[in-house]
Design an enzyme around this catalytic site. Structure first.
Site, short mmCIF file in Angstrom:
data_model
loop_
_atom_site.label_atom_id
_atom_site.label_comp_id
_atom_site.label_asym_id
_atom_site.label_seq_id
_atom_site.Cartn_x
_atom_site.Cartn_y
_atom_site.Cartn_z
N ASP A 1 -19.23 18.78 31.09
CA ASP A 1 -20.10 18.07 31.68
C ASP A 1 -20.08 18.02 33.28
OD1 ASP A 1 -22.09 16.22 32.76
OD2 ASP A 1 -21.83 14.89 31.34
N HIS B 1 -20.44 12.00 38.31
CA HIS B 1 -19.01 11.80 37.97
C HIS B 1 -17.82 12.08 38.81
CE1 HIS B 1 -21.25 10.58 34.38
NE2 HIS B 1 -21.43 11.88 34.27
N ILE C 1 -19.28 7.23 38.73
CA ILE C 1 -19.08 6.68 37.33
C ILE C 1 -18.38 7.55 36.39
CG2 ILE C 1 -20.96 5.09 37.68
CD1 ILE C 1 -22.81 6.64 35.68
N GLY D 1 -20.57 8.73 30.09
CA GLY D 1 -20.70 7.71 28.94
C GLY D 1 -19.93 8.37 27.60
#
Length: 294
Positions: free
Chosen positions: A193, A198, A213, A216
């Site tokens: 990803d 991120h 962040i 998830g």
């Protein structure tokens, strides 16, 4: 209309070849914090952690299915016929994996993916992408990825399920805390990803965040590892299914608090889980989270 529901659901399933080996599994586990235990300087050689990091003892956490072969299910769903949406309006809403047998350390398999449903939430649409993965020995796993798209609702479709799962009104059976290393998102993204949200502070600010962040699906994997290690005797083969709803963000450097309740349902035993961010007054991270053990 950006989403043509009939076309998306009627489209032929798309097949993708997946392949992975022990290095992919080890990298994924390291991205979840394997080999690190709070307060333990010798954690890297702890026998319980070596099951995640040493190829001669390796087992595979079931959530590895979300990155196996480097395939990103959400991205595949957004390229399906009938789907034309603004990527800036897209959120990963939820994830469910059903295991048909333990995942092999190395494998070659075929993923068959299709849009299973498109729900109309009024101000948003939820695309449900179903992926079925099998190898030469038969089915391995089935996953449902819920993709939340802001501004694409109101087309008159079915609203879909919206019930929330209440947590038991009692003290959790188990509670553990898992720190997120400051560099953890940088390591986790090597499993496939590459979203700059991120890693790139400037991109994160454009998306409305003070800093990058955590993925998830990294929180998703960390929570499952915590449950396997503490509630399932470290046995990854005891996980039959694992589902969650992504309820909020978490930042590298924070701490996940993972609470677990052993409960019963009409389908049998299950473990309900709550995941929150310790440093922000237990702000929700994962909700409606259930692990069904074998």
């Amino acid at each position: 209309m950006p989403i043509d529901v009939a076309e998306a659901i009627a489209a032929e399933p798309r097949e993708t070849d997946l392949a992975w080996d022990h290095k992919d599994v080890q990298l994924y586990h390291l991205g979840l914090g394997a080999g690190s235990v709070p307060g333990r300087r010798d954690a890297a050689t702890d026998p319980d952690e070596l099951r995640y990091t040493l190829e001669s003892r390796l087992h595979v956490l079931p959530s590895f299915a979300t990155v196996a072969g480097g395939a990103l299910a959400a991205g595949g769903g957004l390229s399906a016929p009938g789907i034309d949406v603004d990527l800036a309006a897209v959120l990963h809403g939820g994830q469910r994996i059903e295991l048909h047998r333990p995942l092999p350390v190395a494998g070659r398999a075929t993923q068959t993916a299709r849009v299973a449903a498109v729900h109309d939430k009024g101000k948003a649409a939820v695309i449900v992408l179903r992926s079925e993965v099998a190898d030469a020995d038969g089915p391995l796993w089935t996953s449902d990825t819920q993709i939340y798209v802001r501004g694409e609702g109101g087309f008159g479709g079915e609203r879909g399920p919206s019930a929330r799962l209440e947590l038991p009104d009692r003290t959790p059976d188990l509670t553990v805390e898992r720190p997120i290393r400051p560099d953890q998102a940088l390591l986790y993204r090597l499993s496939g990803d590459w979203n700059p949200l991120h890693a790139d502070p400037e991109f994160a600010k454009l998306a409305g965040f003070d800093k990058p962040i955590l993925h998830g699906l990294c929180s998703y994997g960390m929570a499952l590892k915590a449950v396997v290690d503490t509630a399932l005797d470290g046995d990854v083969a005891r996980v039959r299914s694992y589902s969650t709803r992504f309820a909020g963000v978490v930042f590298p450097g924070e701490t996940l608090r993972v609470r677990m309740w052993r409960t019963e349902s009409e389908n049998g035993r299950r473990i309900q889980v709550s995941v929150t961010a310790v440093e922000r007054d237990d702000a929700p991270v994962l909700a409606d989270t259930v692990i069904e053990p074998v």
